[in-house]
Enzyme design. Structure first.
Site, mmCIF file in Angstrom:
data_model
loop_
_atom_site.group_PDB
_atom_site.id
_atom_site.type_symbol
_atom_site.label_atom_id
_atom_site.label_comp_id
_atom_site.label_asym_id
_atom_site.label_seq_id
_atom_site.Cartn_x
_atom_site.Cartn_y
_atom_site.Cartn_z
ATOM 1 N N CYS A 34 0.834 -1.207 0.000
ATOM 2 C CA CYS A 34 0.000 0.000 0.000
ATOM 3 C C CYS A 34 0.870 1.259 0.000
ATOM 4 O O CYS A 34 2.053 1.211 0.313
ATOM 5 C CB CYS A 34 -0.889 0.051 1.248
ATOM 6 S SG CYS A 34 -1.937 -1.393 1.504
ATOM 7 N N CYS A 68 -6.123 1.593 -2.199
ATOM 8 C CA CYS A 68 -5.354 2.844 -2.316
ATOM 9 C C CYS A 68 -4.592 2.952 -3.627
ATOM 10 O O CYS A 68 -4.016 4.005 -3.912
ATOM 11 C CB CYS A 68 -4.387 2.986 -1.138
ATOM 12 S SG CYS A 68 -2.990 1.828 -1.149
ATOM 13 N N ASP A 437 18.865 37.952 -12.627
ATOM 14 C CA ASP A 437 17.559 38.256 -13.200
ATOM 15 C C ASP A 437 17.010 39.552 -12.602
ATOM 16 O O ASP A 437 17.008 39.747 -11.381
ATOM 17 C CB ASP A 437 16.601 37.100 -12.916
ATOM 18 C CG ASP A 437 15.228 37.322 -13.507
ATOM 19 O OD1 ASP A 437 15.050 37.007 -14.696
ATOM 20 O OD2 ASP A 437 14.341 37.816 -12.770
#
Length: 487
Positions: A34, A68, A437
């Site tokens: 699971c 699941c 930048d």
């Protein structure tokens, strides 16, 4: 993480979805595996054992939980946050290299022997490349079974299986259901003719504003568009081409894929996930950035920002050059001209997409004088595409990030901004940093951070290894279209 039993048990007992994809829980009594957030009552601790991958669970004889659906959990964030051989191998396996080129092809791309690659993957993931690719084929088969009306034989070969018998045996072994039972169990699903509709999971939180805002604001006409609340783009794939339509929802990304060859399904999904940075671990990233008191308010205001990436690294590098020292609108115009003149036409009945972005081989043959660019920019562009076309520069998902930076810097017209934006969005380096930048520097000044690139870089060392995500939070301080979902 799977070796930290106490931590894994706590995650399972609290059903913590943040750890889905980090590890898998195998139950010794039921022989089922699971995801950590499985809704069923957690087993006794003595009956739990943990594995690092679904492939390792399957190899150890465990079947996927029908409740699941662990095969559909987000991928491990490690593979896009690391640049070592195992992470690069996992990115290549996700892109379908083992199915197309076999384990020798995977090893050759990484520069190792097949034995070395198998040994490293087994040590870290509990499964070799063939088992990892097999688990991926099983997941692809499940998607096709549940979302298309294709005959099972077509599903088998589209998912990459060599025979229908192998397909049947694998589906039964992994899901404890026959392909027919798997299809009937899901019931009738709404389908779009000629398209595959699926959900792309992610770890919460996810802030879609900068992610989709950036993609929409910089979209190249003909290749990309924002339509009816979704980002759409054409995809160049190994066996053909496709069109992806990606829609943000609170708990998943809606993904509609139209493919000319269904063998490209796994690759298309992988590239869409990479484009949207869906395998990131936003909690770990944001927790690290919050340690800086100047950055913490930005993170708290809108947590879960992702780095908008790309489906084609070579395409993005070309677009980065076209965007040097010009506005977003001008960069889109230059790119659109290239697409119209040199792109491969495609048909899009659902919208306004018209072309694939031209590949380096096609661009390497163009006449530089036909480009409406300054002469220096023409040289930069033609040198780039020639280097990509002849293989002297590789910008692939398995590229060594530092080596790619060095080779880019050696090309004429490439400075720190262009190299780092390619590293961030095309190569996927989570620590790429745009210290020069203008938008980032403006945000830094407003926050009281250093303004000179050297001092700013030194100050940002505390954000490592997540500086690319810090850039997203800094950009978000500006009221630019890239930071807002289009209407």
């Amino acid at each position: 993480m799977h070796t930290d039993t106490e931590r894994c048990v706590r995650a399972v007992q609290s059903k913590d979805a943040r750890f889905d994809g980090w590890f898998f829980t195998a139950v010794l009594t039921t022989r089922i595996y699971c995801r950590p957030s499985c809704p069923v009552v957690p087993p006794k601790v003595a009956n739990m054992t943990f594995y690092p991958s679904a492939a390792a669970c399957q190899q150890a004889g465990f079947r996927a939980c029908k409740r699941c659906r662990p095969d559909t959990s987000p991928g491990s964030p490690e593979w896009n946050a690391r640049a070592d051989a195992v992470a690069r191998a996992m990115r290549l396996i996700g892109d379908g290299v083992v199915d197309r080129e076999g384990v020798p092809g995977l090893a050759a791309r990484l520069g190792y022997s097949t034995r070395q690659i198998e040994r490293q993957l087994l040590a870290e993931l509990g499964a070799g490349p063939l088992a990892l690719a097999r688990a991926q084929r099983a997941q692809t088969a499940r998607l096709l079974i549940e979302t298309t009306p294709l005959p099972m034989a077509d599903v088998a070969f589209a998912a990459g299986f060599s025979s229908v018998r192998t397909f049947n045996d694998t589906v039964r072994e992994v899901f404890a259901l026959s392909p027919g039972e798997l299809r009937s169990r899901r019931g009738k699903q709404p389908r779009t003719p000629g398209a595959i509709s699926l959900r792309l999971p992610f770890r919460a939180p996810l802030n879609p504003t900068n992610l989709f805002g950036h993609l929409a604001a910089t979209a190249v006409p003909g290749v990309e568009e924002w339509r009816d609340g979704a980002y759409r783009r054409t995809l160049s794939l190994p066996y053909g081409h496709g069109i992806a339509t990606l829609t943000p929802w609170p708990d998943h990304i809606g993904c509609l894929l139209s493919l000319t060859d269904l063998r490209d399904l796994t690759i298309a999904i992988s590239r869409c996930r990479r484009l949207l940075d869906l395998d990131a671990d936003p909690v770990a990233i944001d927790d690290q950035l919050r340690t800086d008191p100047l950055l913490a308010p930005l993170v708290d205001k809108a947590p879960g920002r992702r780095v908008p990436r790309t489906t084609d690294a070579a395409e993005f590098a070309v677009r980065a050059v076209l965007g040097q020292q010009v506005s977003t609108a001008a960069a889109r115009t230059h790119a659109a001209r290239l697409v119209t003149a040199h792109g491969t036409p495609v048909d899009d009945p659902a919208g306004g997409l018209t072309h694939l972005f031209p590949d380096p081989d096609r661009l390497a043959a163009l006449d530089p004088e036909s480009l409406a660019l300054p002469r220096s920019r023409r040289t930069t562009l033609t040198t780039l595409v020639s280097s990509l076309a002849d293989g002297s520069l590789r910008l692939d998902i398995d590229s060594d990030w530092d080596q790619a930076r060095s080779r880019l810097m050696a090309l004429p017209g490439f400075g720190p901004w262009t190299v780092e934006v390619i590293a961030m969005r095309a190569l996927g380096d989570p620590d790429a940093f745009l210290a020069t930048d203008l938008g980032v520097r403006r945000a830094a000044r407003e926050l009281g951070l250093p303004s000179t690139p050297a001092a700013f870089t030194a100050r940002a060392a505390a954000w490592r290894p997540w500086r690319a995500y810090a850039v997203q939070y800094l950009w978000a301080t500006d009221d630019h279209p890239i930071n807002n979902l289009p209407a």
